[in-house]
Write a protein that holds these residues in place. Structure first.
Motif, short mmCIF file in Angstrom:
data_model
loop_
_atom_site.label_atom_id
_atom_site.label_comp_id
_atom_site.label_asym_id
_atom_site.label_seq_id
_atom_site.Cartn_x
_atom_site.Cartn_y
_atom_site.Cartn_z
N LEU A 288 -54.10 64.94 70.64
CA LEU A 288 -53.75 65.77 71.65
C LEU A 288 -54.17 65.11 73.21
O LEU A 288 -53.78 65.77 74.22
N ASP A 289 -54.80 63.97 73.20
CA ASP A 289 -55.36 63.29 74.55
C ASP A 289 -53.87 62.53 74.98
O ASP A 289 -54.02 62.13 76.01
N GLY A 290 -52.86 62.47 74.42
CA GLY A 290 -51.75 61.67 74.65
C GLY A 290 -51.64 60.52 74.54
O GLY A 290 -50.79 59.58 74.88
N TYR A 291 -52.69 59.87 73.60
CA TYR A 291 -52.63 58.34 73.36
C TYR A 291 -52.29 58.22 71.99
O TYR A 291 -52.57 58.64 70.83
N LEU A 292 -51.54 56.87 71.76
CA LEU A 292 -51.21 56.33 70.76
C LEU A 292 -52.22 55.25 70.24
O LEU A 292 -52.27 54.26 71.36
N TYR A 308 -48.94 58.53 76.56
CA TYR A 308 -47.91 59.21 76.80
C TYR A 308 -48.05 60.42 77.64
O TYR A 308 -49.17 60.87 77.57
N PRO A 309 -47.10 60.98 78.40
CA PRO A 309 -47.21 62.21 79.20
C PRO A 309 -47.31 63.57 78.83
O PRO A 309 -46.81 64.52 79.09
N ALA A 310 -47.89 63.61 77.41
CA ALA A 310 -47.84 64.92 76.72
C ALA A 310 -48.74 64.88 75.70
O ALA A 310 -49.21 63.89 75.16
N ALA A 311 -49.17 65.83 74.93
CA ALA A 311 -49.95 65.95 73.67
C ALA A 311 -49.29 65.69 72.77
O ALA A 311 -48.00 66.17 72.50
N LEU A 312 -49.91 64.85 71.92
CA LEU A 312 -48.93 64.09 70.68
C LEU A 312 -49.20 65.00 69.45
O LEU A 312 -50.53 65.40 69.24
N THR A 313 -48.29 65.30 68.55
CA THR A 313 -48.48 65.92 67.36
C THR A 313 -48.09 65.21 66.12
O THR A 313 -48.77 65.66 64.84
N GLY A 331 -42.01 69.22 72.52
CA GLY A 331 -40.85 68.92 72.07
C GLY A 331 -40.04 67.79 72.59
O GLY A 331 -38.95 67.64 72.15
N VAL A 332 -40.66 66.96 73.34
CA VAL A 332 -39.99 65.80 73.71
C VAL A 332 -40.41 64.43 72.50
O VAL A 332 -41.47 64.40 71.87
N LEU A 333 -39.42 63.88 71.97
CA LEU A 333 -39.57 62.90 70.84
C LEU A 333 -39.23 61.40 71.68
O LEU A 333 -38.30 61.05 72.47
#
Length: 531
Positions: A288-292, A308-313, A331-333
């Motif tokens: 959720l911090d936006g990091y891969l 990434y500029p969003a929380a990742l799920t 909702g951004v892929l």
């Protein structure tokens, strides 16, 4: 006048240049270059948070994304939507492809599990045993007949999808079951994670209880098997932990590089473009911090990180090492595709799962399609081997005119057509067929004068031929009996009957002569036999 006065014509002024910063001679590590080579294409914005991502194990490795009450299947080549499934009544979760890529299963917050035909987008099975939302659905790595699922009712279920019934209820977790994965070593073993902080290893062959339980120390969001089958990675809180399953659940390492909850894990592989990598497998984690982050569990180091500029799920990596997909909460892929130098093909291990990928130096061959001429001419120059069977396509029989008429039950027309063709074998065959259908005499009665003349002329010519005599002599007698009035009223038909009578008289004379000869020869043969 000042020396630096610009108005002095002798003094020259120059533009001030910025001082150049020294360039770094250090280049990026080969692995960093590899992960940065996944250039993100145009991102796709979906309706709501992307709850799961899954790649098809079969070529061309399309991937599915669950969001809202929908499952969208994307093309792995164009990264654009290919088809959409909207048969869910609530939020769709946890898409999973079968090993052959033909079926797709997904759970939902309504507690039901849908099994779809990927090509037809039709629901083949609906499984409704869970009483709470389903968050984990997964196929075993090779087994095509069973399905695993887990939900907020804290129950893990093992399904027979052929019959559409539940085989086992696996009880052990005390809170929501949110994740799971099948073992690459056996289709009967799998692992599940729960919000009760535990991860359980199950084997449906032994008993209905878990074989091993480890405590992650936080609600478990995701758990995956590593390719060897002896290690598992768990994600819970901001920590990713690696456990030794064979060694009794021993904790090997704890990675604490994220600042917020780690939501999803997957195994990524590095293509063999660089010979510097000793272990090709990596753990990909998103938070959720936006990091891969990419974690090399052989050296216990994070080798790559991307914001990434969003929380990742959710995160997924294609089996052919060409595509990396990251889903976000808004909702951004984020889909990144990498250009491969050669054709990369998966290598199957002992249990049939994809454990490695090898780069082939040959250029990728063009896929043959039914619109190409070579598609239909392929294989014609191949020579058969000893074990091959040559299957010939049966030739299509071309029907004669009388056969077509018989097929339509036009009996008289079929007889006339055969007589006009003047082929005695066909005529006799039609006559025998009409006899078997009990329609011959009806056809004879319905013949016109010219048609009756054709029949009498045929009987005059062939009724004494030994091959046809048995059928035609009887027919000639019946024709004369049934059509005697028509024959008496036509001079042309009388001529045919006169010829037929003369032929019969001649045949009787020949038969009598043969009988006389037989009477003379028989005593001589008996005398010769006694000597």
């Amino acid at each position: 006048m000042a020396i630096n006065d610009p108005s002095d014509p002798i003094v020259k002024t120059f533009a001030v240049k910025p001082k150049l910063k020294p360039t770094s001679t250090k280049s990026s590590p080969p692995e960093t270059k590899y992960w940065e080579s996944f250039r993100p294409k145009e991102t796709q914005t979906l309706v709501s948070s992307i709850t799961s991502l899954a790649f098809s194990p079969s070529h061309p490795h399309h991937f599915a994304a669950t969001h809202s009450a929908t499952v969208t299947i994307f093309s792995s080549q164009t990264l654009q939507p290919k088809s959409t499934i909207k048969d869910f009544k609530d939020v769709a979760t946890s898409a999973s492809f079968r090993s052959d890529g033909q079926l797709l299963a997904a759970g939902s917050h309504s507690g039901s599990i849908q099994v779809f035909d990927v090509k037809k987008r039709v629901a083949l099975r609906t499984l409704r045993e869970h009483t709470r939302p389903v968050h984990f659905v997964g196929y075993p790595r090779v087994d095509k007949l069973h399905l695993l699922s887990g939900g907020d009712d804290a129950v893990v279920k093992y399904w027979d999808i052929v019959k559409g019934v539940k085989e086992y209820d696996l009880i052990g977790h005390k809170d929501y079951v949110r994740c799971g994965d099948g073992s690459p070593a056996s289709d009967d073993m799998f692992v599940t994670g729960s919000y009760d902080h535990t991860v359980r290893v199950w084997d449906v062959r032994v008993n209905k209880g878990s074989m091993l339980t480890v405590n992650h120390g936080a609600p478990v969001e995701d758990v995956i098997y590593l390719p060897s089958g002896g290690l598992i990675a768990t994600a819970g809180g901001s920590v990713v932990k690696i456990w030794d399953v064979i060694g009794g659940g021993k904790l090997l390492y704890s990675m604490e590089k994220h600042n917020k909850t780690v939501t999803s894990l997957c195994v990524g592989r590095i293509g063999t473009d660089s010979p510097n990598f000793t272990d090709q497998s990596r753990i990909l984690s998103v938070s959720l911090d936006g990091y891969l982050k990419v974690f090399d569990y052989s050296t216990l180091k994070v080798t790559f990180s991307k914001r990434y500029p969003a929380a990742l799920t959710s995160v997924a990596f294609s089996p052919d090492c060409s595509t990396r997909v990251v889903g976000s909460a808004n909702g951004v892929l984020f889909a990144g595709k990498r250009k491969t130098v050669g054709k990369v093909e998966p290598v199957k291990g002992e249990w049939g799962n994809y454990i490695g990928f090898g780069a082939v130096d040959e250029p990728e061959k063009r896929v043959l399609r039914p619109s190409y001429f070579r598609y239909f001419s392929r294989g014609q120059s191949e020579k058969p081997s000893k074990g091959d069977y040559l299957i010939m396509r049966p030739k299509r029989v071309k029907l004669a005119e009388h056969d077509k008429l018989l097929k339509k039950f036009h009996h008289k027309e079929a007889l006339v057509s055969a007589l006009q063709a003047k082929n005695p074998e066909n005529v006799v065959a039609v006559i025998e067929e009409l006899v078997s259908r009990k329609k011959l005499m009806k056809c004879v009665l319905n013949l016109g004068t010219d048609e009756l003349g054709l029949l009498l002329g045929f009987l005059h010519k062939y009724c004494t031929v030994p091959r046809y005599a048995g059928v035609l002599i009887v027919l000639a007698k019946k024709v004369v009996e049934y059509r005697v009035d028509d024959i008496n009223g036509s001079d042309e038909l009388k001529v045919y009957v006169r010829y037929l009578k003369r032929l019969v008289v001649e045949e009787i004379r020949i038969q009598e002569s043969l009988q006389e000869i037989q009477g003379m020869i028989s005593p001589l043969l008996k005398i010769a036999g006694r000597r």
